[in-house]
Write an enzyme that holds these catalytic residues in place. Structure first.
Site, PDB file in Angstrom:
ATOM      1  N   SER A 178      22.308  -0.093  15.415  1.00  0.00           N
ATOM      2  CA  SER A 178      22.214   0.686  15.132  1.00  0.00           C
ATOM      3  C   SER A 178      21.750   2.102  15.688  1.00  0.00           C
ATOM      4  O   SER A 178      20.935   2.622  14.357  1.00  0.00           O
ATOM      5  CB  SER A 178      24.067   1.503  14.695  1.00  0.00           C
ATOM      6  OG  SER A 178      23.608   2.862  15.059  1.00  0.00           O
ATOM      7  N   HIS A 224      22.699  -1.044  19.282  1.00  0.00           N
ATOM      8  CA  HIS A 224      24.118  -0.902  19.390  1.00  0.00           C
ATOM      9  C   HIS A 224      23.290   0.826  19.748  1.00  0.00           C
ATOM     10  O   HIS A 224      23.139   1.496  18.699  1.00  0.00           O
ATOM     11  CB  HIS A 224      25.213  -0.533  17.771  1.00  0.00           C
ATOM     12  CG  HIS A 224      25.967  -0.021  18.210  1.00  0.00           C
ATOM     13  ND1 HIS A 224      27.447  -0.960  18.446  1.00  0.00           N
ATOM     14  CD2 HIS A 224      26.946   0.997  17.630  1.00  0.00           C
ATOM     15  CE1 HIS A 224      28.267  -0.266  18.344  1.00  0.00           C
ATOM     16  NE2 HIS A 224      27.737   1.060  17.246  1.00  0.00           N
ATOM     17  N   ASP A 249      24.645   4.829  19.859  1.00  0.00           N
ATOM     18  CA  ASP A 249      26.902   5.787  19.506  1.00  0.00           C
ATOM     19  C   ASP A 249      26.332   7.311  20.697  1.00  0.00           C
ATOM     20  O   ASP A 249      25.812   7.641  19.932  1.00  0.00           O
ATOM     21  CB  ASP A 249      26.736   5.398  18.384  1.00  0.00           C
ATOM     22  CG  ASP A 249      26.976   4.353  17.436  1.00  0.00           C
ATOM     23  OD1 ASP A 249      27.765   3.683  17.875  1.00  0.00           O
ATOM     24  OD2 ASP A 249      26.487   3.998  16.269  1.00  0.00           O
ATOM     25  N   MET A 289      28.063   9.969  20.941  1.00  0.00           N
ATOM     26  CA  MET A 289      29.570  10.741  20.317  1.00  0.00           C
ATOM     27  C   MET A 289      29.691  12.096  20.749  1.00  0.00           C
ATOM     28  O   MET A 289      28.222  12.833  21.561  1.00  0.00           O
ATOM     29  CB  MET A 289      29.106  11.407  18.938  1.00  0.00           C
ATOM     30  CG  MET A 289      28.904   9.809  18.162  1.00  0.00           C
ATOM     31  SD  MET A 289      28.234  10.383  16.059  1.00  0.00           S
ATOM     32  CE  MET A 289      27.777   8.991  16.130  1.00  0.00           C
ATOM     33  N   HIS A 303      28.659   1.919  22.715  1.00  0.00           N
ATOM     34  CA  HIS A 303      29.999   2.208  21.632  1.00  0.00           C
ATOM     35  C   HIS A 303      30.677   4.358  21.952  1.00  0.00           C
ATOM     36  O   HIS A 303      29.987   4.892  21.325  1.00  0.00           O
ATOM     37  CB  HIS A 303      29.943   2.342  20.236  1.00  0.00           C
ATOM     38  CG  HIS A 303      30.344   2.869  19.501  1.00  0.00           C
ATOM     39  ND1 HIS A 303      30.583   2.704  18.183  1.00  0.00           N
ATOM     40  CD2 HIS A 303      31.846   3.159  20.048  1.00  0.00           C
ATOM     41  CE1 HIS A 303      32.078   2.649  17.804  1.00  0.00           C
ATOM     42  NE2 HIS A 303      32.841   3.203  18.395  1.00  0.00           N
ATOM     43  N   MET A 355      32.494   7.252  21.764  1.00  0.00           N
ATOM     44  CA  MET A 355      33.026   7.719  20.977  1.00  0.00           C
ATOM     45  C   MET A 355      33.201   9.597  21.554  1.00  0.00           C
ATOM     46  O   MET A 355      32.622   9.916  20.963  1.00  0.00           O
ATOM     47  CB  MET A 355      32.466   8.215  19.995  1.00  0.00           C
ATOM     48  CG  MET A 355      32.428   6.558  18.672  1.00  0.00           C
ATOM     49  SD  MET A 355      31.309   6.774  17.154  1.00  0.00           S
ATOM     50  CE  MET A 355      30.140   6.276  17.971  1.00  0.00           C
ATOM     51  N   MET A 359      36.523  -0.472  13.170  1.00  0.00           N
ATOM     52  CA  MET A 359      35.353   0.300  12.796  1.00  0.00           C
ATOM     53  C   MET A 359      36.166  -0.259  11.624  1.00  0.00           C
ATOM     54  O   MET A 359      37.075   0.029  10.639  1.00  0.00           O
ATOM     55  CB  MET A 359      35.461   1.810  13.630  1.00  0.00           C
ATOM     56  CG  MET A 359      35.517   2.847  14.495  1.00  0.00           C
ATOM     57  SD  MET A 359      33.958   1.895  14.980  1.00  0.00           S
ATOM     58  CE  MET A 359      32.771   3.241  13.783  1.00  0.00           C
ATOM     59  N   ASP A 418      31.448  -2.560  12.455  1.00  0.00           N
ATOM     60  CA  ASP A 418      30.452  -1.264  12.782  1.00  0.00           C
ATOM     61  C   ASP A 418      30.964  -0.354  12.070  1.00  0.00           C
ATOM     62  O   ASP A 418      32.548   0.782  11.449  1.00  0.00           O
ATOM     63  CB  ASP A 418      31.120  -0.444  13.962  1.00  0.00           C
ATOM     64  CG  ASP A 418      29.826   0.405  14.614  1.00  0.00           C
ATOM     65  OD1 ASP A 418      29.422   0.485  14.143  1.00  0.00           O
ATOM     66  OD2 ASP A 418      30.165   1.213  15.411  1.00  0.00           O
TER      67      ASP A 418
HETATM   68  C1  DX5 Z   1      30.163   4.787  13.290  1.00  0.00           C
HETATM   69  C2  DX5 Z   1      29.120   4.632  13.991  1.00  0.00           C
HETATM   70  C3  DX5 Z   1      28.485   3.582  14.220  1.00  0.00           C
HETATM   71  C4  DX5 Z   1      27.336   4.186  13.475  1.00  0.00           C
HETATM   72  C5  DX5 Z   1      27.054   2.984  11.900  1.00  0.00           C
HETATM   73  O1  DX5 Z   1      30.072   7.127  14.090  1.00  0.00           O
HETATM   74  O2  DX5 Z   1      29.997   4.652  15.603  1.00  0.00           O
HETATM   75  O3  DX5 Z   1      27.777   2.499  14.599  1.00  0.00           O
HETATM   76  O4  DX5 Z   1      25.791   4.518  13.614  1.00  0.00           O
HETATM   77  O5  DX5 Z   1      25.873   3.495  10.821  1.00  0.00           O
HETATM   78  P1  DX5 Z   1      25.632   2.702   9.722  1.00  0.00           P
HETATM   79  O6  DX5 Z   1      25.550   0.989   9.734  1.00  0.00           O
HETATM   80  O7  DX5 Z   1      24.695   3.333   9.288  1.00  0.00           O
HETATM   81  O8  DX5 Z   1      27.397   2.222   9.171  1.00  0.00           O
HETATM   82 ZN    ZN Z   2      28.846   2.675  16.882  1.00  0.00          ZN
END
Ligand code: DX5
Ligand code: ZN
Length: 219
Positions: free
Chosen positions: A8, A33, A35, A37, A66, A68, A137, A175
């Site tokens: 990620s 990956h 993310d 947000m 991903h 969010m 998650m 994840d």
């Molecule tokens: C959390 C993200 C994850 C995050 C995982 O909201 O969706 O993808 O980056 O990070 P680690 O592996 O550090 O928990």
């Molecule tokens: Zn993620």
């Protein structure tokens, strides 16, 4: 055992993003990956389409985006144009998930649905045949570096049983809080793709860590 590792990018050093992605390209990682947000669906803001577009351009692996965010239906084509190969939306962010999943597929991307830790896997059973990937998650979304919620193992098993029962091609991604210490249990429960942020990027040698993860069952 066949499985994929998806580092990620959220946990990388953004001051040297190009180097970080080149390191992933040269590593044994399968996916990257990414993310996204929005500060509304989750209590944190990461980055949007222009940055994802640059990351996807540099990335030689699968770009696993991903989302969010609230109102994901308004941004599907944008993220596909930015280079997303897999687009994952949250179950909790959509009132019309069937329509949204098909909207993703119509762009040519693979469609993923993510479930927060409190959302039972049974809620998506009627949609499994339409979904390419279910992302469970294993932390509350919003931040990297959190602790793995162990109840997820039971959710993986229940989801895997249903996928096998109806003979769907859906794959399971996990994840949050995944690392060398717990990945064996996660894979044995039935996971196919492991997202790993901090455990890769905050390790002393990320390339070697990815290699160790991929070789978990050999030797
Ligand atoms: C959390 C993200 C994850 C995050 C995982 O909201 O969706 O993808 O980056 O990070 P680690 O592996 O550090 O928990
Ligand atoms: Zn993620």
């Amino acid at each position: 055992m066949d499985f994929k590792i998806a580092p990620s990018i959220l946990a990388c050093d953004f001051g040297k993003i190009q180097e970080e992605i080149e390191m992933i390209n040269a590593s044994a990682a399968d996916w990257l990956h990414i993310d996204v947000m929005d500060g509304v669906f989750v209590p944190n803001i990461s980055f949007g389409q222009p940055i994802v577009s640059k990351m996807a351009e540099l990335n030689a692996k699968v770009s696993d985006v991903h989302l969010m965010i609230v109102n994901p239906e308004n941004y599907i084509q944008d993220f596909r144009n930015a280079g997303a190969d897999v687009i994952t939306v949250h179950y909790e962010a959509s009132n019309h998930l069937h329509r949204l999943v098909h909207q993703i597929k119509e762009t040519g991307a693979e469609a993923g649905v993510a479930l927060n830790p409190h959302t039972p896997v049974e809620l998506i059973f009627d949609l499994l045949e339409d979904i390419d990937l279910v992302c469970l998650m294993s932390v509350n979304p919003g931040f990297g570096g959190q602790k793995f919620i162990y109840k997820t193992l039971d959710k993986i098993k229940r989801l895997k049983d249903e996928i096998v029962k109806i003979n769907a091609g859906t794959i399971i991604e996990i994840d949050g809080g995944v690392g060398l210490q717990n990945m064996e249990a996660i894979l044995k429960a039935g996971a196919d793709v492991l997202v790993a942020g901090s455990s890769v990027f905050k390790s002393e040698d990320p390339t070697a860590t990815i290699e160790r993860m991929k070789n978990l069952f050999s030797s």
